[in-house]
Design a protein around this motif. Structure first.
Motif, PDB file in Angstrom:
ATOM      1  N   ILE A  62      25.689  56.101  25.781  1.00  0.00           N
ATOM      2  CA  ILE A  62      24.525  55.219  25.772  1.00  0.00           C
ATOM      3  C   ILE A  62      24.309  54.633  24.380  1.00  0.00           C
ATOM      4  O   ILE A  62      23.977  53.453  24.227  1.00  0.00           O
ATOM      5  CB  ILE A  62      23.275  55.984  26.254  1.00  0.00           C
ATOM      6  N   GLU A  63      24.531  55.446  23.349  1.00  0.00           N
ATOM      7  CA  GLU A  63      24.418  54.962  21.974  1.00  0.00           C
ATOM      8  C   GLU A  63      25.396  53.819  21.727  1.00  0.00           C
ATOM      9  O   GLU A  63      25.050  52.814  21.092  1.00  0.00           O
ATOM     10  CB  GLU A  63      24.702  56.107  20.992  1.00  0.00           C
ATOM     11  N   SER A  64      26.606  53.948  22.266  1.00  0.00           N
ATOM     12  CA  SER A  64      27.611  52.893  22.122  1.00  0.00           C
ATOM     13  C   SER A  64      27.215  51.638  22.885  1.00  0.00           C
ATOM     14  O   SER A  64      27.332  50.516  22.386  1.00  0.00           O
ATOM     15  CB  SER A  64      28.967  53.399  22.613  1.00  0.00           C
ATOM     16  N   LEU A  65      26.717  51.840  24.102  1.00  0.00           N
ATOM     17  CA  LEU A  65      26.374  50.710  24.967  1.00  0.00           C
ATOM     18  C   LEU A  65      25.250  49.867  24.374  1.00  0.00           C
ATOM     19  O   LEU A  65      25.266  48.635  24.468  1.00  0.00           O
ATOM     20  CB  LEU A  65      25.969  51.236  26.338  1.00  0.00           C
ATOM     21  N   PHE A  66      24.281  50.531  23.736  1.00  0.00           N
ATOM     22  CA  PHE A  66      23.114  49.818  23.215  1.00  0.00           C
ATOM     23  C   PHE A  66      23.098  49.750  21.685  1.00  0.00           C
ATOM     24  O   PHE A  66      22.040  49.579  21.083  1.00  0.00           O
ATOM     25  CB  PHE A  66      21.835  50.492  23.712  1.00  0.00           C
ATOM     26  N   ALA A  67      24.262  49.865  21.073  1.00  0.00           N
ATOM     27  CA  ALA A  67      24.343  49.817  19.614  1.00  0.00           C
ATOM     28  C   ALA A  67      23.919  48.441  19.092  1.00  0.00           C
ATOM     29  O   ALA A  67      24.211  47.414  19.707  1.00  0.00           O
ATOM     30  CB  ALA A  67      25.775  50.111  19.168  1.00  0.00           C
ATOM     31  N   PRO A  68      23.222  48.407  17.957  1.00  0.00           N
ATOM     32  CA  PRO A  68      22.853  47.116  17.361  1.00  0.00           C
ATOM     33  C   PRO A  68      24.096  46.337  16.951  1.00  0.00           C
ATOM     34  O   PRO A  68      25.144  46.934  16.660  1.00  0.00           O
ATOM     35  CB  PRO A  68      22.005  47.515  16.145  1.00  0.00           C
ATOM     36  N   ALA A  69      23.988  45.041  16.948  1.00  0.00           N
ATOM     37  CA  ALA A  69      25.153  44.174  16.715  1.00  0.00           C
ATOM     38  C   ALA A  69      25.883  44.504  15.419  1.00  0.00           C
ATOM     39  O   ALA A  69      27.124  44.491  15.372  1.00  0.00           O
ATOM     40  CB  ALA A  69      24.705  42.714  16.710  1.00  0.00           C
ATOM     41  N   ASP A  70      25.136  44.841  14.357  1.00  0.00           N
ATOM     42  CA  ASP A  70      25.767  45.082  13.063  1.00  0.00           C
ATOM     43  C   ASP A  70      26.497  46.425  12.984  1.00  0.00           C
ATOM     44  O   ASP A  70      27.253  46.664  12.042  1.00  0.00           O
ATOM     45  CB  ASP A  70      24.737  44.969  11.932  1.00  0.00           C
ATOM     46  N   ARG A  71      26.285  47.283  13.986  1.00  0.00           N
ATOM     47  CA  ARG A  71      26.956  48.591  13.983  1.00  0.00           C
ATOM     48  C   ARG A  71      27.822  48.821  15.216  1.00  0.00           C
ATOM     49  O   ARG A  71      28.506  49.841  15.323  1.00  0.00           O
ATOM     50  CB  ARG A  71      25.909  49.712  13.904  1.00  0.00           C
ATOM     51  N   LYS A  72      27.799  47.887  16.134  1.00  0.00           N
ATOM     52  CA  LYS A  72      28.465  48.078  17.425  1.00  0.00           C
ATOM     53  C   LYS A  72      29.963  48.324  17.266  1.00  0.00           C
ATOM     54  O   LYS A  72      30.523  49.218  17.915  1.00  0.00           O
ATOM     55  CB  LYS A  72      28.226  46.874  18.330  1.00  0.00           C
ATOM     56  N   GLU A  73      30.620  47.547  16.425  1.00  0.00           N
ATOM     57  CA  GLU A  73      32.066  47.689  16.268  1.00  0.00           C
ATOM     58  C   GLU A  73      32.440  49.075  15.755  1.00  0.00           C
ATOM     59  O   GLU A  73      33.360  49.727  16.278  1.00  0.00           O
ATOM     60  CB  GLU A  73      32.606  46.617  15.325  1.00  0.00           C
ATOM     61  N   SER A  74      31.738  49.557  14.740  1.00  0.00           N
ATOM     62  CA  SER A  74      32.069  50.865  14.165  1.00  0.00           C
ATOM     63  C   SER A  74      31.735  52.002  15.129  1.00  0.00           C
ATOM     64  O   SER A  74      32.484  52.983  15.242  1.00  0.00           O
ATOM     65  CB  SER A  74      31.336  51.061  12.836  1.00  0.00           C
TER      66      SER A  74
END
Length: 224
Positions: A124-136
């Motif tokens: 869920i953390e990955s699915l809703f990650a903020p754009a600036d951290r999503k890739e990492s």
């Protein structure tokens, strides 16, 4: 009752009103998320229920969700939230081996369900990650988190029918749903190929008649 009250008094007939209470699962519309494991257990056990679309503000306003969150379930006058608490309650209600047989069986079921919930939180953390951290965050999920959890789960089910013995428990439902959710989040249908014991285990649960029927009929494109 088809008999009038007067007629009943004359003949001594007694009328009974039967009220059937259907369990309710409150969650976001068209979403699997943390509610899907509840539906899977209810489906497998053959317990009637209905989905009720809701939102966190509505949950808080209802007074039935202890922490004003989703999902929560209502069973007559009883209401409960928190994933594993709900899963354990439904397992007890279903009876049989769902709660795990004996103290050790229940501990093994809880161990599995809680471990699966840890992985679900990462998904869920990955699915809703903020754009600036999503890739990492997504990179970490694919290279570190999933390999670690899937290796552990593969070892957990290796040589076993189910985690708590020869019968399905709520721990198995938790693991199955988390693996299913992992495929949704990663969009990788071959996610379990490198984990043969886990793949066989997953397919065994998916083939259970009530679960197979539910999986075939559910919405293939949930919001999350």
């Amino acid at each position: 009752c088809k008999h009038s009250a007067a007629r009943a008094r004359q003949t001594g007939l007694h009328c009974a009103i039967i009220i059937i209470i259907i369990m309710q699962v409150f969650y976001f519309a068209n979403a699997r998320g943390r509610a899907e494991q509840l539906r899977l257990l209810l489906q497998d056990a053959g317990i009637a229920y209905t989905d009720v679309d809701s939102t966190p503000p509505e949950a808080a306003k209802s007074g039935k969700s202890a922490f004003g969150q989703l999902p929560y379930i209502v069973d007559g006058e009883f209401a409960v939230t928190q994933g594993i608490a709900m899963l354990a309650y439904l397992a007890d209600k279903a009876g049989g081996a769902y709660p795990g047989v004996g103290a050790q069986g229940r501990a093994l079921a809880l161990q599995a369900a809680l471990g699966a919930e840890d992985l679900r939180t990462k998904l869920i953390e990955s699915l809703f990650a903020p754009a600036d951290r999503k890739e990492s965050i997504n990179a970490d999920l694919m290279t570190k988190v999933l390999p670690r959890y899937l290796t552990s789960l593969n070892k957990l089910v290796e040589g076993k029918m189910f985690v708590a013995g020869d019968d399905l428990s709520f721990g198995d439902i938790g693991i199955f749903d988390t693996l299913d959710y992992a495929v949704v989040v990663t969009k990788k249908t071959d996610l379990l190929l490198a984990y043969p014991a886990l793949k066989i285990y997953y397919e065994r649960i998916a083939a259970r008649p009530n679960i197979a029927k539910y999986l075939a009929a559910r919405n293939p494109s949930p919001r999350f």
